[in-house]
Design a protein around this motif. Structure first.
Motif, PDB file in Angstrom:
ATOM      1  N   PRO A 169       0.835  -1.207   0.000  1.00 32.83           N
ATOM      2  CA  PRO A 169       0.000   0.000   0.000  1.00 32.83           C
ATOM      3  C   PRO A 169       0.863   1.247   0.000  1.00 32.83           C
ATOM      4  O   PRO A 169       1.911   1.279   0.645  1.00 32.83           O
ATOM      5  CB  PRO A 169      -0.793  -0.128   1.313  1.00 32.83           C
ATOM      6  N   LEU A 170       0.429   2.271  -0.718  1.00 29.08           N
ATOM      7  CA  LEU A 170       1.222   3.480  -0.827  1.00 29.08           C
ATOM      8  C   LEU A 170       1.373   4.179   0.509  1.00 29.08           C
ATOM      9  O   LEU A 170       2.372   4.807   0.794  1.00 29.08           O
ATOM     10  CB  LEU A 170       0.582   4.444  -1.835  1.00 29.08           C
ATOM     11  N   ASP A 203       4.112  19.476  -2.148  1.00 29.31           N
ATOM     12  CA  ASP A 203       4.444  18.087  -1.812  1.00 29.31           C
ATOM     13  C   ASP A 203       4.788  17.927  -0.336  1.00 29.31           C
ATOM     14  O   ASP A 203       4.547  16.870   0.252  1.00 29.31           O
ATOM     15  CB  ASP A 203       5.642  17.617  -2.648  1.00 29.31           C
ATOM     16  N   LEU A 204       5.373  18.958   0.261  1.00 32.05           N
ATOM     17  CA  LEU A 204       5.891  18.837   1.623  1.00 32.05           C
ATOM     18  C   LEU A 204       4.797  18.786   2.679  1.00 32.05           C
ATOM     19  O   LEU A 204       5.070  18.460   3.836  1.00 32.05           O
ATOM     20  CB  LEU A 204       6.846  20.001   1.921  1.00 32.05           C
ATOM     21  N   VAL A 205       3.571  19.091   2.292  1.00 31.72           N
ATOM     22  CA  VAL A 205       2.461  18.990   3.250  1.00 31.72           C
ATOM     23  C   VAL A 205       2.026  17.538   3.428  1.00 31.72           C
ATOM     24  O   VAL A 205       1.593  17.126   4.507  1.00 31.72           O
ATOM     25  CB  VAL A 205       1.244  19.822   2.778  1.00 31.72           C
ATOM     26  N   THR A 206       2.138  16.740   2.367  1.00 33.70           N
ATOM     27  CA  THR A 206       1.483  15.429   2.347  1.00 33.70           C
ATOM     28  C   THR A 206       1.966  14.463   3.437  1.00 33.70           C
ATOM     29  O   THR A 206       1.121  13.801   4.054  1.00 33.70           O
ATOM     30  CB  THR A 206       1.631  14.775   0.963  1.00 33.70           C
ATOM     31  N   PRO A 207       3.283  14.343   3.721  1.00 37.35           N
ATOM     32  CA  PRO A 207       3.653  13.397   4.787  1.00 37.35           C
ATOM     33  C   PRO A 207       3.056  13.766   6.143  1.00 37.35           C
ATOM     34  O   PRO A 207       2.591  12.885   6.875  1.00 37.35           O
ATOM     35  CB  PRO A 207       5.186  13.482   4.815  1.00 37.35           C
ATOM     36  N   LEU A 217      10.503   8.739  -4.702  1.00 39.59           N
ATOM     37  CA  LEU A 217      10.188   7.645  -3.789  1.00 39.59           C
ATOM     38  C   LEU A 217       8.693   7.547  -3.540  1.00 39.59           C
ATOM     39  O   LEU A 217       7.994   8.561  -3.550  1.00 39.59           O
ATOM     40  CB  LEU A 217      10.895   7.863  -2.438  1.00 39.59           C
ATOM     41  N   PRO A 218       8.177   6.344  -3.280  1.00 40.80           N
ATOM     42  CA  PRO A 218       6.774   6.226  -2.848  1.00 40.80           C
ATOM     43  C   PRO A 218       6.569   6.952  -1.520  1.00 40.80           C
ATOM     44  O   PRO A 218       7.518   7.112  -0.741  1.00 40.80           O
ATOM     45  CB  PRO A 218       6.580   4.712  -2.681  1.00 40.80           C
ATOM     46  N   LEU A 219       5.355   7.363  -1.255  1.00 38.12           N
ATOM     47  CA  LEU A 219       5.074   8.160  -0.060  1.00 38.12           C
ATOM     48  C   LEU A 219       5.427   7.418   1.211  1.00 38.12           C
ATOM     49  O   LEU A 219       5.915   8.014   2.180  1.00 38.12           O
ATOM     50  CB  LEU A 219       3.596   8.577  -0.052  1.00 38.12           C
ATOM     51  N   ARG A 220       5.207   6.118   1.249  1.00 38.79           N
ATOM     52  CA  ARG A 220       5.540   5.347   2.460  1.00 38.79           C
ATOM     53  C   ARG A 220       7.026   5.463   2.771  1.00 38.79           C
ATOM     54  O   ARG A 220       7.435   5.503   3.925  1.00 38.79           O
ATOM     55  CB  ARG A 220       5.138   3.876   2.274  1.00 38.79           C
TER      56      ARG A 220
END
Length: 489
Positions: free
Chosen positions: A146-147, A297-301, A402-405
């Motif tokens: 899973p992502l 992009d930096l918000v997502t993690p 890289l994948p988000l995980r």
């Protein structure tokens, strides 16, 4: 002209296949082997803008060079699909069946490489017919991680989710976090090899400096900071329609749907509204840089980690409308403040002309020239500039590679390291580049090298690969960080 970009969230392509297509194309229709040297950094940035930065309107008319690129991409997609089918034909499919599945595939249909992409394609890619998808899904594929869901527990090898060692580590974290005054040095030491999913939200708040170490002050601090953020919303958000803020808001509005386009969570209107508010408020409170593409992009993690505090199932497919308004407000405010803390340390990456990124790319070039002279000379031989591939590595902190995980696991360590997002990231990028040295040295032309470097096959990476990457980066830091002259010629 529109230039091809391949990131970790796109299907990995086999450079050996794509190189054959490029060599077979006539000179009239071929992609430029090397663009004219940019006379300024801004000109270079425009020339190397990635797929998310092409134009402002989705209905933009593309030039004739776009059509030739689309033809090339469709051939690459077919070749990749053929490779996937061929790999599994010995197990389930006859060669004739694989060939028919490939020939039936429409040229404008993207290759499905994971279950999440297949799901999105069924709902949103109207151009793709169902028959080829069904044929491809009937073939055995490598288990897909899973992502987002259970990121910290999931390894590429499919290891058990919680070993005895992991349970011991989790208990250690809980003891640290429940103490009256959390020992932040000890917490950083424990977090370097990765933070268990169950305690990651509060650990990240502490490591980023958003929460105080004192247990008694945390609740009041959270309440005050969340109220302060929504005070900014009331004070500033309506100004997005004013003339001097229209350009900023418009660019944010365009970029948000392009953020992690393959994860359903980020395509929900409510989530996109949250991201728009976070980015707009940050931009107008930081006029020295304002909003720059890549910050989205930096918000997502942070958003995913703080959402996981309230969600047990797969986060990537979770419908946020099932959460209460208070919970959503808490996630939004915490994401804003932690992202702000991160950006405070790398703001020169986003000020005019982005000097921070230029310095880091130059430092990467000097470092690679010392640790692997063969790779460095290979780039020089084929006139590959580090800025052409490493600009995005620095601008997006490897999030497009890289994948988000994997990004979330990487950030466990970055927040444990002094100046992790600025200083240590340089050594991670160097280790990341050298990991692909064999593939790099196998490529013997400018086009093949750039295609490889913009399409590094990390889609199946997990904790194990990131752990090895970080270990190598730490070794490089230990060797060079305190003696920078060692990597200067």
């Amino acid at each position: 002209s529109i230039q091809p970009v391949y990131g970790a969230q796109h299907p990995p392509l086999d450079p050996r296949l794509t190189k054959n297509f490029i060599k077979d194309r006539s000179k009239a229709n071929a992609l430029p082997m090397k663009s004219k040297k940019a006379s300024s950094f801004h000109e270079f940035a425009r020339n190397t803008s990635d797929a998310w930065d092409i134009g402002d309107d989705e209905d933009e008319d593309f030039s004739s060079s776009s059509s030739s690129l689309q033809t090339l991409n469709s051939k690459v997609a077919k070749a990749t699909a053929a490779q996937v089918l061929e790999n599994h034909s010995k197990l389930r499919a006859k060669p004739e069946r694989a060939q028919s599945a490939l020939s039936d595939m429409p040229t404008n249909c993207k290759v499905i490489k994971s279950s999440s992409e297949a799901q999105i394609s069924r709902t949103s890619e109207e151009a793709c017919v169902r028959t080829p998808l069904q044929k491809q899904q009937s073939l055995p594929l490598r288990p897909v991680i899973p992502l987002v869901a259970r990121i910290s527990d999931q390894n590429a090898s499919g290891a058990p989710p919680m070993t005895v060692r992991e349970k011991t580590r989790l208990e250690k974290f809980r003891q640290l976090l429940s103490s009256h005054n959390t020992d932040l040095d000890e917490l950083r030491k424990c977090s370097w090899p990765g933070v268990p999913r169950e305690v990651r939200p509060v650990t990240w708040r502490l490591l980023s400096g958003y929460l105080p170490a004192n247990m008694e002050r945390r609740k009041l601090t959270l309440q005050r900071k969340r109220e302060e953020y929504f005070g900014f919303i009331q004070q500033y958000y309506d100004s997005r329609n004013e003339e001097h803020h229209q350009d900023t808001y418009r660019q944010i509005h365009i970029d948000i749907p392009r953020t992690n386009p393959l994860i359903p969570l980020f395509q929900q209107p409510l989530v996109q509204e949250i991201f728009e508010r976070i980015l707009f408020i940050w931009a107008i409170r930081h006029p020295a840089s304002g909003y720059v593409q890549g910050i989205n992009d930096l918000v997502t993690p942070f958003f995913v980690v703080f959402l996981s505090e309230y969600v047990e199932e797969d986060v990537e497919n979770f419908d946020v409308t099932n959460l209460s308004q208070d919970i959503l407000r808490s996630i939004e405010a915490d994401s804003f403040w932690c992202m702000s803390k991160l950006l405070d340390g790398i703001q020169d990456n986003y000020t005019f002309a982005q000097p921070g990124i230029q310095k880091k790319v130059k430092a990467l070039e000097e470092l690679v020239s010392r640790i692997d002279e063969q790779v460095h000379n290979h780039f020089r031989k084929y006139e590959v500039e580090y800025l052409q591939f490493a600009f995005r590595w620095m601008n997006n902190l490897l999030m497009r590679e890289l994948p988000l995980r994997c990004t979330i696991r990487l950030w466990d360590t970055y927040q444990s390291e002094p100046e992790g997002f600025s200083h240590f990231h340089l050594y991670v990028c160097a280790a990341f580049l050298i990991k692909w040295r064999k593939e790099i040295l196998d490529e013997e032309d400018f086009q093949g090298l750039l295609m490889l470097l913009q399409n590094l096959p990390t889609i199946h990476w997990g904790n194990e690969e990131i752990g090895l990457l970080l270990a190598e980066a730490y070794r490089l830091k230990y060797m060079f960080a305190d003696a920078p002259n060692h990597y200067r010629r």
